[in-house]
Design a protein around this motif. Structure first.
Motif, PDB file in Angstrom:
ATOM      1  N   ARG B 397      36.905  27.481  46.917  1.00 23.52           N
ATOM      2  CA  ARG B 397      37.105  28.589  46.787  1.00 23.52           C
ATOM      3  C   ARG B 397      38.141  29.992  47.775  1.00 23.52           C
ATOM      4  O   ARG B 397      38.899  30.936  46.959  1.00 23.52           O
ATOM      5  N   ILE B 398      39.410  28.525  47.861  1.00 27.75           N
ATOM      6  CA  ILE B 398      41.126  29.384  47.819  1.00 27.75           C
ATOM      7  C   ILE B 398      41.128  29.682  46.699  1.00 27.75           C
ATOM      8  O   ILE B 398      41.742  31.013  46.093  1.00 27.75           O
ATOM      9  N   ALA B 399      41.220  28.802  44.937  1.00 24.69           N
ATOM     10  CA  ALA B 399      41.481  29.418  44.067  1.00 24.69           C
ATOM     11  C   ALA B 399      40.610  30.660  43.778  1.00 24.69           C
ATOM     12  O   ALA B 399      41.456  31.376  42.994  1.00 24.69           O
ATOM     13  N   THR B 400      39.492  30.979  43.787  1.00 21.17           N
ATOM     14  CA  THR B 400      39.297  31.796  43.996  1.00 21.17           C
ATOM     15  C   THR B 400      39.801  33.264  44.571  1.00 21.17           C
ATOM     16  O   THR B 400      40.510  34.459  43.552  1.00 21.17           O
ATOM     17  N   ILE B 401      40.494  32.998  45.523  1.00 17.23           N
ATOM     18  CA  ILE B 401      41.017  33.656  46.548  1.00 17.23           C
ATOM     19  C   ILE B 401      42.232  34.129  45.663  1.00 17.23           C
ATOM     20  O   ILE B 401      42.388  36.011  45.563  1.00 17.23           O
ATOM     21  N   ALA B 402      43.303  32.753  45.641  1.00 15.11           N
ATOM     22  CA  ALA B 402      44.315  33.706  44.704  1.00 15.11           C
ATOM     23  C   ALA B 402      44.205  34.027  44.295  1.00 15.11           C
ATOM     24  O   ALA B 402      45.318  34.754  43.084  1.00 15.11           O
ATOM     25  N   ALA B 403      42.919  33.254  42.806  1.00 12.32           N
ATOM     26  CA  ALA B 403      42.981  33.972  41.338  1.00 12.32           C
ATOM     27  C   ALA B 403      42.691  35.292  41.851  1.00 12.32           C
ATOM     28  O   ALA B 403      43.177  36.546  40.754  1.00 12.32           O
ATOM     29  N   THR B 404      41.990  36.444  42.186  1.00 16.11           N
ATOM     30  CA  THR B 404      41.778  37.708  42.645  1.00 16.11           C
ATOM     31  C   THR B 404      43.066  38.189  43.039  1.00 16.11           C
ATOM     32  O   THR B 404      43.615  39.400  42.160  1.00 16.11           O
ATOM     33  N   ILE B 405      44.251  37.820  43.732  1.00 22.61           N
ATOM     34  CA  ILE B 405      45.052  38.269  43.992  1.00 22.61           C
ATOM     35  C   ILE B 405      46.195  38.704  43.032  1.00 22.61           C
ATOM     36  O   ILE B 405      46.924  39.635  43.195  1.00 22.61           O
ATOM     37  N   ILE B 406      46.015  37.466  42.142  1.00 23.64           N
ATOM     38  CA  ILE B 406      47.097  37.229  41.205  1.00 23.64           C
ATOM     39  C   ILE B 406      46.640  38.164  40.195  1.00 23.64           C
ATOM     40  O   ILE B 406      47.543  39.441  39.398  1.00 23.64           O
ATOM     41  N   ALA B 407      45.676  37.920  40.156  1.00 25.08           N
ATOM     42  CA  ALA B 407      44.654  39.289  39.024  1.00 25.08           C
ATOM     43  C   ALA B 407      44.590  40.954  39.585  1.00 25.08           C
ATOM     44  O   ALA B 407      45.464  41.751  39.021  1.00 25.08           O
ATOM     45  N   ILE B 408      44.967  41.564  40.925  1.00 23.70           N
ATOM     46  CA  ILE B 408      45.467  42.725  41.278  1.00 23.70           C
ATOM     47  C   ILE B 408      47.340  42.537  40.794  1.00 23.70           C
ATOM     48  O   ILE B 408      47.387  43.918  40.346  1.00 23.70           O
TER      49      ILE B 408
END
Lengths: 94, 567
Positions: B397-408
């Motif tokens: 779940r944390i990786a999902t959130i981190a990946a989304t922020i990186i994707a921004i």
């Protein structure tokens, strides 16, 4: 994994209430109704090129048919609840 | 990539009905995330949907995961620019590879119970090849998620007029909400839903477009009188390869695009394979890509054909093909122009919902594949090994959130340096090219050693990059133009070189290194896997329409017929 966890997992699986077929049927059904209404009631001046209202109407009717198909399918073949297959839970153990 | 933030030629006059249709879609998307959350009790539920989904769901998700911004805008742009030769991406490229995955390779992926493609790599070849594979895959997913997000935000910006940064954050928030809550199930369910909405948008668009140009005859007439030659013939496809010789073009398409590039992409790309792995049985996992191949072979009719229609119906695209474009409109806009010109309010809302759905689902697919590889292959393998199962779900779940922020941030980078993004994608493609060679050799040749695994991969990748650097434009300013190859042709040759070098190096290195103990390779290599482990015990009792090999045969015959009819 502990046995109690596994038991809990089985129970969770058993209450799988929602079925993707219901969701598809519901969304396409709502879209179908809106498009059919647009096809019947929107004035031609709102729509492009003159054939706009028939585009909405026909697409709406087809969507309603597809929606009915999915909803019927759910009724005729309800979701079988898998009786907690243990393979899945143990799969990460090498 | 192409659309300018300031470009409002494409602004659609959406009214409140259209907005309502889009809003309803978002309610469904978030609702799916909330409902799917209730199913997540183990990490396997989160990352692989508990391996519980039926084949038609995973099959549709298999193709929907790829049906993001890059495919929809890119393939319709190719249709508008070069015409029917674009079909090769589907009929020579994707379909045979998907069938091969289902018939030949899936038994090893599913039967060995690995949880990701890189994990198969580790079990077969050890950690050297695994680390490179897992890292390059994870990085590529972050990059592509950013590109998908950027395209999504530009669409919202251009079509509805929201500022770019608002659309970026809003889109990312929706995606992260449902993928972090419901894991792969939420992603897959949304992909299946997206499939129906995008078809509901593009099929009427295609039919209205055909009607407008005077039916199929009218289209053929107008295209043949148009500025681009051979637009309606798919073979020998020189429009696509850019090769002078027709024979070389056919060979380039069949071997380069078909055999190497597409087999490499569709059989080893975890974004796709993960969907099949979520199936509820071995035969369902094998059927997933095979079932997916049936809609996949007809999707180009509602993506590429609208592109071709746009090339005669949209004055802006016609001007581009005559070399008179004014720079405001690009080929990538072909589909949007058709939507703007042909769809009435109502259908317009369905089309906007469909495009946003597709781009979101594309991004969610990248993120859900990323979080699995990150959690299982990188974190669990190399950082924190023996934690309880729930720990890894939290990591996911944390990786999902981190990946989304990186994707921004990747998306912001993409908005400033769009060419750079194109080259990076090409570059990551080169990591993919030799993978197929290593996998297929490793699955069928038990002697192949661990050293050969990473040595083959490394040399194959270097060979592909070498060809791209020597070509005229494959890597932009880095390409020196020493050999006369450009455009797609260069990519096909680069992939071919990667495959060839990988095989040769793997064979040679294997001859001089120690093979692994055979007992460790059970389930991973054909000759060491008992038949029960790579087939479904119930398969004989299945009705004909559930038998993978028979279905694959039917699909193959159909795609050959399509190739003949639309040559």
């Amino acid at each position: 994994m502990a046995d109690t966890d596994k038991q809990a997992a089985k129970e969770k699986r058993a209450i799988r209430a929602f079925d993707i077929r219901t969701i598809i049927g519901a969304l396409l059904g709502i879209y179908g109704v809106i498009l059919v209404l647009m096809g019947i009631f929107a004035s031609d001046s709102d729509l492009k090129g003159g054939d706009g209202s028939s585009t909405n109407l026909f697409t709406g009717i087809v969507l309603l048919v597809v929606s009915a198909f999915f909803l019927t399918w759910v009724r005729l073949r309800p979701l079988l609840v898998p009786e907690g297959d243990d393979d899945a839970a143990d799969a990460h153990i090498e | 990539m192409v659309l300018e933030a300031t470009n409002n030629v494409l602004r659609l006059d959406a009214n409140f009905v259209d907005y309502t249709l889009v809003a309803i879609y978002f309610v469904f998307v978030i609702g799916i995330g909330l409902l799917a959350r209730r199913q997540v009790s183990t990490s396997l539920d989160f990352f692989l949907s508990g391996r519980s989904l039926p084949a038609w769901v995973t099959g549709l998700a298999f193709i929907s995961a790829n049906l993001g911004a890059v495919e929809i805008m890119g393939m319709s742009a190719n249709g508008a620019q070069i015409g029917m030769a674009t079909m090769h991406y589907y009929w020579i490229g994707a379909i045979p590879a998907m069938l091969f995955l289902g018939v030949v390779m899936m038994p090893f992926y599913y039967g060995s119970k690995v949880r990701s493609v890189p994990e198969f790599m580790r079990r077969r070849f050890g950690t050297g090849a695994h680390l490179v594979n897992a890292l390059s895959f994870a990085l590529a997913q972050l990059l592509i998620a950013g590109v998908n997000l950027y395209l999504l935000a530009t669409i919202v910006n251009v079509l509805l007029g929201w500022p770019l940064w608002v659309s970026l954050i809003a889109a990312a928030a929706v995606v992260v909400t449902y993928t972090a809550l419901g894991g792969l199930s939420a992603a897959i369910y949304n992909e299946v839903l997206q499939f129906f909405v995008i078809v509901a948008a593009l099929l009427p668009l295609t039919l209205v477009g055909l009607h407008r140009v005077g039916g199929i005859d009218g289209l053929v007439d107008k295209v043949n009188n148009g500025p681009v030659e051979n637009m309606l013939s798919s073979w020998p496809g020189q429009n696509l390869t850019g090769f002078e010789s027709p024979a070389a073009s056919v060979i380039g398409i069949v071997l380069g695009l078909g055999f190497v590039l597409s087999f490499g992409y569709w059989t080893t790309n975890f974004v796709e394979v993960q969907r099949a792995m979520a199936s509820n049985s071995m035969s369902a996992a094998r059927r997933a890509p095979i079932i997916g191949s049936f809609p996949k072979m007809f999707i180009p009719f509602i993506i590429i054909i609208p592109g071709i229609i746009a090339s005669v119906l949209a004055p802006e695209i016609l001007a581009l093909n005559e070399g008179k474009g004014d720079g405001n409109i690009q080929y990538n806009d072909a589909l949007l122009i058709l939507i703007r010109d042909l769809l009435p309010n109502g259908m317009l809302g369905v089309a906007i919902a469909g495009l946003m759905a597709a781009f979101m689902a594309g991004m969610a697919a990248n993120i859900s594949a990323f979080n699995t590889v990150f959690s299982y292959d990188l974190w669990q393998q190399y950082v924190k090994k023996d934690r309880p199962d729930g720990y890894y779900t939290r990591v996911g779940r944390i990786a999902t959130i981190a990946a989304t922020i990186i994707a921004i941030f990747t998306a912001l980078l993409a908005s400033g340096y769009s060419n750079l993004m194109d080259y990076l994608q090409t570059l990551f493609g080169f990591f993919n090219a030799p993978l197929f060679a290593t996998f297929i050799l490793g699955m069928f040749w038990k002697r192949m050693t661990a050293t050969a695994g990473w040595a083959g991969l490394a040399s194959g990748t270097i060979a592909a990059i070498g060809v791209a650097v020597l070509s005229q434009d494959a890597l932009g300013p880095l390409s020196v133009g020493a050999i006369d190859l450009k455009g797609q042709g260069a990519s096909f040759v680069a992939a071919g070189a990667a495959f060839f070098v990988d095989i040769v190096v793997s064979v040679i290195v294997t001859m001089f290194t120690q093979p692994r103990v055979e007992s460790e390779l059970k389930g991973l290599v054909y000759s060491l896997t008992p038949k029960e482990d790579r087939t479904d015990p119930n398969e004989k009792n299945l009705p004909w329409y559930q038998r993978p090999v028979l279905l694959a045969g039917i699909s193959l015959v159909m795609v050959i017929i399509l190739n003949i009819v639309f040559h």
